[in-house]
Scaffold this active site. Sequence first.
Site, PDB file in Angstrom:
ATOM      1  N   THR A 101      16.259   0.230  54.285  1.00  0.00           N
ATOM      2  CA  THR A 101      15.802   1.422  53.586  1.00  0.00           C
ATOM      3  C   THR A 101      15.412   1.036  52.161  1.00  0.00           C
ATOM      4  OG1 THR A 101      16.365   3.734  53.051  1.00  0.00           O
ATOM      5  CG2 THR A 101      18.111   2.103  52.792  1.00  0.00           C
ATOM      6  N   ASP A 154       4.766   6.879  51.217  1.00  0.00           N
ATOM      7  CA  ASP A 154       5.639   6.842  52.393  1.00  0.00           C
ATOM      8  C   ASP A 154       4.944   7.434  53.621  1.00  0.00           C
ATOM      9  OD1 ASP A 154       7.629   5.824  50.782  1.00  0.00           O
ATOM     10  OD2 ASP A 154       9.149   7.268  51.411  1.00  0.00           O
ATOM     11  N   VAL A 207      10.672   5.554  56.951  1.00  0.00           N
ATOM     12  CA  VAL A 207      10.198   4.858  55.763  1.00  0.00           C
ATOM     13  C   VAL A 207      11.112   5.256  54.611  1.00  0.00           C
ATOM     14  CG1 VAL A 207       8.252   4.462  54.209  1.00  0.00           C
ATOM     15  CG2 VAL A 207       7.821   5.030  56.618  1.00  0.00           C
ATOM     16  N   CYS A 208      11.567   4.260  53.843  1.00  0.00           N
ATOM     17  CA  CYS A 208      12.337   4.548  52.628  1.00  0.00           C
ATOM     18  C   CYS A 208      13.600   5.353  52.982  1.00  0.00           C
ATOM     19  CB  CYS A 208      11.433   5.292  51.654  1.00  0.00           C
ATOM     20  SG  CYS A 208      11.978   5.384  49.948  1.00  0.00           S
ATOM     21  N   THR A 209      13.872   6.430  52.244  1.00  0.00           N
ATOM     22  CA  THR A 209      15.076   7.219  52.479  1.00  0.00           C
ATOM     23  C   THR A 209      14.989   8.092  53.727  1.00  0.00           C
ATOM     24  OG1 THR A 209      14.254   8.963  51.012  1.00  0.00           O
ATOM     25  CG2 THR A 209      15.665   7.273  50.025  1.00  0.00           C
TER      26      THR A 209
END
Length: 216
Positions: free
Chosen positions: A130, A28, A110-112
């Site tokens: 997400t 990430d 990025v992501c969560t």
Amino acid sequence: MDTLTQHSTQAKKRNVAIFIHNGVEILDFAGPSEVFASTEGFAVYTVSLTKEPVISQGFIKIIPTYSLTDCPKPDIVVLPGGKTGPFIENKPLIDWIKHTATQAEVMLSVCTGAGLLAKAGLLDGKQATTFHSYIESLQRATPNAKILANTRFVDNGQIITTAGVSAGIDGALHVVAKLKGQAIAHQTARYMEYDKWKPEEGLIVNPSNKGAVENK
């Protein structure tokens, strides 16, 4: 503009602050870090709550370059995911995100890490994406946003969100393309031998069309 001033303007690098925390997902933050550090015109550094070492995924120790209190003014902020939950309720962090968003060119999650943007109120009225298993949770946390599945990144202008883990590379390459042109972004992708990048897998929200989404 005189020659000296013009040279100084051209030479100025954009500051890229990569926020890291205990439990941050390796790719990430490492993916976007690689993209920006491999592209001319960006000064990349890490920032955390303090300068104490943080542990990524239980086995990598990272010493942040800066803390929230002494971090240089960022032009681009990257908010990776991982074990984000404990940090969503961290008031100094959320206040820092809100403050930097008033002046930064790009806020990239990025992501969560999108949960941090949501807590700061920066996803309200926007479309976002997400990590696939976090979509429902993020939708509940930010009912005034539309959280999209099966989308590598969503560009709302200043606010850009990506899907999970490797998608941060796509989002960072998109930022490079947006700020420096597609040719430079493709050059960086080639350097990284990252064949996955397909710009058309992302969505760009057209602000002049009341939030309509266009394929890039």
